[in-house]
Design a protein around this motif. Structure first.
Motif, mmCIF file in Angstrom:
data_model
loop_
_atom_site.group_PDB
_atom_site.id
_atom_site.type_symbol
_atom_site.label_atom_id
_atom_site.label_comp_id
_atom_site.label_asym_id
_atom_site.label_seq_id
_atom_site.Cartn_x
_atom_site.Cartn_y
_atom_site.Cartn_z
ATOM 1 N N ILE A 47 -11.487 0.925 -30.040
ATOM 2 C CA ILE A 47 -11.095 -0.346 -30.258
ATOM 3 C C ILE A 47 -10.817 -0.556 -31.631
ATOM 4 C CG2 ILE A 47 -11.663 -2.975 -30.169
ATOM 5 C CD1 ILE A 47 -13.279 -2.178 -27.739
ATOM 6 N N PHE A 48 -11.747 -0.201 -32.432
ATOM 7 C CA PHE A 48 -11.678 -0.572 -33.985
ATOM 8 C C PHE A 48 -10.671 0.487 -34.712
ATOM 9 C CE2 PHE A 48 -15.872 -2.493 -33.578
ATOM 10 C CZ PHE A 48 -15.474 -3.654 -33.736
ATOM 11 N N MET A 49 -10.234 1.376 -33.961
ATOM 12 C CA MET A 49 -9.319 2.448 -34.469
ATOM 13 C C MET A 49 -7.845 1.741 -34.386
ATOM 14 S SD MET A 49 -8.509 6.473 -33.941
ATOM 15 C CE MET A 49 -7.081 7.233 -34.793
ATOM 16 N N VAL A 50 -7.596 1.468 -33.278
ATOM 17 C CA VAL A 50 -6.440 0.858 -32.548
ATOM 18 C C VAL A 50 -5.913 -0.494 -33.492
ATOM 19 C CG1 VAL A 50 -5.997 1.904 -30.572
ATOM 20 C CG2 VAL A 50 -7.187 -0.182 -30.584
ATOM 21 N N LEU A 51 -7.171 -1.396 -33.550
ATOM 22 C CA LEU A 51 -7.015 -2.567 -34.460
ATOM 23 C C LEU A 51 -6.516 -2.123 -35.838
ATOM 24 C CD1 LEU A 51 -9.754 -4.757 -32.930
ATOM 25 C CD2 LEU A 51 -7.321 -4.935 -32.359
ATOM 26 N N GLY A 52 -7.299 -1.281 -36.465
ATOM 27 C CA GLY A 52 -7.027 -0.876 -37.833
ATOM 28 C C GLY A 52 -5.724 -0.450 -37.953
ATOM 29 N N LEU A 53 -5.418 0.307 -37.095
ATOM 30 C CA LEU A 53 -3.890 0.779 -37.360
ATOM 31 C C LEU A 53 -2.934 -0.466 -37.143
ATOM 32 C CD1 LEU A 53 -3.933 3.861 -34.850
ATOM 33 C CD2 LEU A 53 -3.614 3.766 -37.450
ATOM 34 N N LEU A 93 -3.627 -3.669 -37.695
ATOM 35 C CA LEU A 93 -3.584 -4.559 -38.960
ATOM 36 C C LEU A 93 -2.942 -3.606 -40.313
ATOM 37 C CD1 LEU A 93 -7.143 -5.594 -38.485
ATOM 38 C CD2 LEU A 93 -5.328 -7.224 -38.404
ATOM 39 N N PHE A 94 -3.191 -2.417 -40.364
ATOM 40 C CA PHE A 94 -2.578 -1.893 -41.585
ATOM 41 C C PHE A 94 -1.226 -1.970 -41.455
ATOM 42 C CE2 PHE A 94 -1.668 2.279 -43.814
ATOM 43 C CZ PHE A 94 -2.035 1.690 -44.956
ATOM 44 N N TYR A 95 -0.701 -1.482 -39.893
ATOM 45 C CA TYR A 95 0.935 -1.865 -40.065
ATOM 46 C C TYR A 95 1.428 -3.149 -40.470
ATOM 47 C CZ TYR A 95 5.226 -2.408 -37.161
ATOM 48 O OH TYR A 95 6.528 -2.744 -37.022
ATOM 49 N N THR A 133 4.165 -5.849 -47.432
ATOM 50 C CA THR A 133 4.239 -5.205 -48.631
ATOM 51 C C THR A 133 5.750 -4.681 -48.700
ATOM 52 O OG1 THR A 133 1.957 -4.587 -49.082
ATOM 53 C CG2 THR A 133 3.661 -3.501 -50.520
ATOM 54 N N VAL A 134 6.060 -3.854 -47.979
ATOM 55 C CA VAL A 134 7.642 -3.556 -47.760
ATOM 56 C C VAL A 134 8.613 -4.657 -47.898
ATOM 57 C CG1 VAL A 134 9.167 -2.059 -46.334
ATOM 58 C CG2 VAL A 134 6.873 -1.251 -46.743
ATOM 59 N N ALA A 135 8.286 -5.548 -46.991
ATOM 60 C CA ALA A 135 9.262 -6.691 -47.114
ATOM 61 C C ALA A 135 9.211 -7.351 -48.306
ATOM 62 C CB ALA A 135 8.755 -7.681 -45.999
ATOM 63 N N TYR A 181 10.615 1.602 -41.875
ATOM 64 C CA TYR A 181 9.310 1.820 -42.194
ATOM 65 C C TYR A 181 8.284 1.824 -40.736
ATOM 66 C CZ TYR A 181 4.892 -0.453 -42.302
ATOM 67 O OH TYR A 181 3.346 -0.764 -42.095
ATOM 68 N N SER A 182 8.867 0.943 -39.923
ATOM 69 C CA SER A 182 8.094 0.958 -38.540
ATOM 70 C C SER A 182 8.271 2.199 -37.872
ATOM 71 C CB SER A 182 8.396 -0.113 -37.647
ATOM 72 O OG SER A 182 8.329 -1.592 -38.402
#
Length: 374
Positions: free
Chosen positions: A15-21, A23-25, A31-33, A53-54
């Motif tokens: 759960i925390f791994m996919v949420l982290g990915l 949120l980081f995305y 930042t890219v925007a 980027y995506s």
């Protein structure tokens, strides 16, 4: 604390791994925007540099999953994660983005998986999974049942996938037991629910921020930047161009006899005129990088033109004057024609402040109006 001593169940780490990915995305995407869209407020991951980027981001994540499968020789351990990646790529980037990520995934499978048959099987599985996800999305969209039904459909897809593996033994794939099926389906439902909740909240927050920023920086009537934005842009350009060899010009303009249109046709007709002028000015500045058109008063507008010489700006102003006089603005049964008066100035070393530059251009505008308008 080292990884070997973590007393956390795989469900929670997943759960925390996919949420982290996720949120980081979004965080890295903002930042890219900022670096690529400059003054743009609304973030759209489906076009331009953000789309590139995506695709790169999710392709790298998917490629890393294939790398881990190659190291552990355990495709089942990453099955739920792979489905989630493809599904959320489809939600964010539509079919075009999914196609690029799927191609990147298959390239990673060729590079990292062990054995020709395993590579072929996984590539075929990726294509089939993408096709099923696209088909489900199309059907749900046509039925207009909304995102909740799509989430349920993906949950069903996951349990069906594990059900097939329960009854069909595939080469190179570990045997699936009923206990594994229920554990993995439950984990998938929880992770999917956590992801969709987080994504929805992030999107709501982004929309709220965009609405607040728009109200603060964009004129509601003409949909071009307001005086506050003009003031900030003027100061920024002044700081950048003052005391350099580069040029910065300004065009100030005013709708002639605007009050008479309000008195004759009503204020709604006047609003229609202002909206038409806003659209017209957006078209004028669009070919010039860094240029901005703003509404700075009732019927007063201003154009900032970086790297445009005084002669060029004068020609632009004369062209605007002629084109505006030829336009017909429709309001109900009325056909209205307007003229504009303009002043043109170039930033000078004598402009000790940004407001000096603005005031000089504004004085030229009022000279034009005093000499008969248009």
């Amino acid at each position: 604390m080292t990884e070997t001593t973590w007393l956390v169940q795989p469900l929670f780490t997943g759960i925390f791994m996919v949420l982290g990915l996720l949120l980081f995305y979004q965080t890295l995407g903002k930042t890219v925007a900022r670096l690529t869209q400059h003054n743009a407020i609304k973030i759209n991951f489906r076009k331009g540099p953000l789309f590139v980027y995506s695709v790169a981001y999710w392709t790298l994540i998917s490629g890393y999953v294939q790398y881990r499968i190659g190291l552990t020789n355990n495709a089942l351990g990453f099955l739920n994660f792979g489905i989630l990646i493809l599904f959320y790529v489809l939600l964010y980037l539509r079919i075009r983005g999914l196609a690029w990520v799927a191609i990147g995934t298959m390239v990673a499978q060729i590079l990292f998986l062990n054995g020709t048959q395993m590579r072929i099987d996984n590539a075929i599985s990726t294509v089939i999974m993408c096709a099923i996800l696209v088909g489900m999305t199309v059907l749900v969209n046509r039925s207009r049942t909304g995102l909740k039904m799509l989430i349920v459909a993906v949950d069903i897809l996951d349990v069906c996938t594990w059900g097939v593996l329960l009854f069909v033994k595939l080469p190179g794939v570990s045997t699936v037991t009923p206990h594994m099926l229920w554990d993995n389906w439950f984990a998938f439902i929880v992770m999917n629910a956590a992801l969709i909740y987080t994504q929805t909240r992030l999107n709501d927050d982004n929309t709220y921020i965009w609405n607040v920023a728009t109200r603060a920086t964009v004129d509601a009537l003409t949909q071009i930047p307001n005086f506050g934005t003009f003031r900030n842009e003027l100061q920024k350009d002044y700081d950048q161009y003052y005391d350099t060899d580069d040029v910065l010009t300004m065009i100030t303009l005013d709708v002639d006899h605007f009050k008479s249109f309000n008195d004759q046709y009503g204020h709604l007709a006047g609003n229609q005129i202002l909206r038409s002028v806003g659209r017209f000015l957006n078209d004028v500045v669009s070919p010039f990088p860094g240029a901005v058109a703003c509404r700075v008063g009732g019927e007063e507008f201003n154009l900032l033109l970086p790297d445009v010489t005084l002669d060029q700006a004068t020609r632009i102003a004369k062209g605007m004057q002629a084109r505006m006089a030829e336009q017909v603005i429709h309001y109900n049964e009325h056909r209205m024609s307007i003229t504009i008066s303009l002043g043109v100035a170039q930033l000078s070393h004598q402009d000790e402040q940004a407001t000096d530059f603005y005031q000089r251009a504004d004085e030229l505008l009022y000279q034009a109006k005093a000499q008969g308008r248009n």
